[in-house]
Design an enzyme around this catalytic site. Structure first.
Site: not given
Length: 245
Positions: A51, A53, A111, A197
């Site tokens: 999922r 963001d 990522y 993050r």
């Protein structure tokens, strides 16, 4: 019923993230499900590998869905891309074993976070990079990244304070430098909510001198979100690839 695996790219700026929501139809999952449901004449649900963001992008998001159709894989992909908005695209499709599940069978993810380190605006990358004008000690950041790499409990690096799930993950972090950007590559067997993050925000604070690289050990051991760095904006983050056996 046939099971299909698709690879999806999207520019996440204007969407409310990946996951379907009852309050809005402006999600990646919602857009794809609506088109598949129209194609099949019945409600279709898809399973995403993760999922992302709101505002996060993807070059290699993976999903699967089961439908009863006579259409070829090319016809399904062409149909999806005909009706999807221009900032979402299905770039690959294949029929897979009926037991394949995009999330449950995933073994890891890659990522990437992009940080622009010079103050001159770049209008062409503004949606994909976070700008950091402070002078950064990149070598200190790399030392901290090395201490964060490996198998650790990353409870201090998630915004989900009340999670009862296992927060132990095995990751590696590599920081690459270009004349204009720092590129953070995160590869691991899984990532917690906001984990990449927060890790990036913490590493930036190491670069500005707020933390010593060795402080990463203390932050990990504390398991307290308040001890880690800031949550950097979503726009610099892209899901590059999902790994399977």
């Amino acid at each position: 019923m046939k099971n299909y695996k698709i690879i999806i790219q999207y520019e996440g700026t204007r969407f409310q993230g990946w996951q379907r929501q009852t309050s809005t139809d402006n999600t990646i999952q919602g857009k794809i499900e609506a088109i598949l449901s129209k194609m099949c004449g019945e409600p279709i649900e898809i399973n995403g590998a993760g999922r992302t963001d709101a505002g996060v992008h993807a070059k290699g998001q993976v999903a699967n869905f089961k439908i009863d159709t006579e259409k070829s894989t090319k016809e399904i992909m062409d149909y999806l891309n005909m009706y999807l908005p221009e900032d979402i695209a299905v770039v690959a499709i294949e029929e897979v074993d009926e037991r394949f599940h995009a999330r449950l069978n995933a073994r890891g993810k890659h990522y990437q976070y992009r940080l622009r380190t010079i103050g001159i605006p770049d209008v062409f990358s503004r949606r994909y990079v976070h700008v950091q004008e402070d002078v950064l000690d990149v070598e200190a950041m790399r030392k901290a990244a090395k201490l964060l790499s490996g198998k650790h409990d990353f409870k201090a690096f998630t915004s989900n304070h009340r999670t009862k799930k296992n927060t132990e993950r095995t990751i590696s972090i590599e920081i690459k430098e270009t004349p204009e950007e720092l590129i953070f590559d995160y590869t691991g067997d899984g990532f917690l909510y906001h984990m990449v993050r927060i890790l990036t925000g913490t590493l930036i604070e190491v670069g500005t001198g707020k933390w010593a690289p060795e402080s990463m050990k203390e932050i990990l051991a504390s398991k307290e979100r308040s001890n880690a760095g800031t949550l950097v904006p979503a726009k610099g983050l892209t899901l590059i690839e999902v790994f399977y056996k």
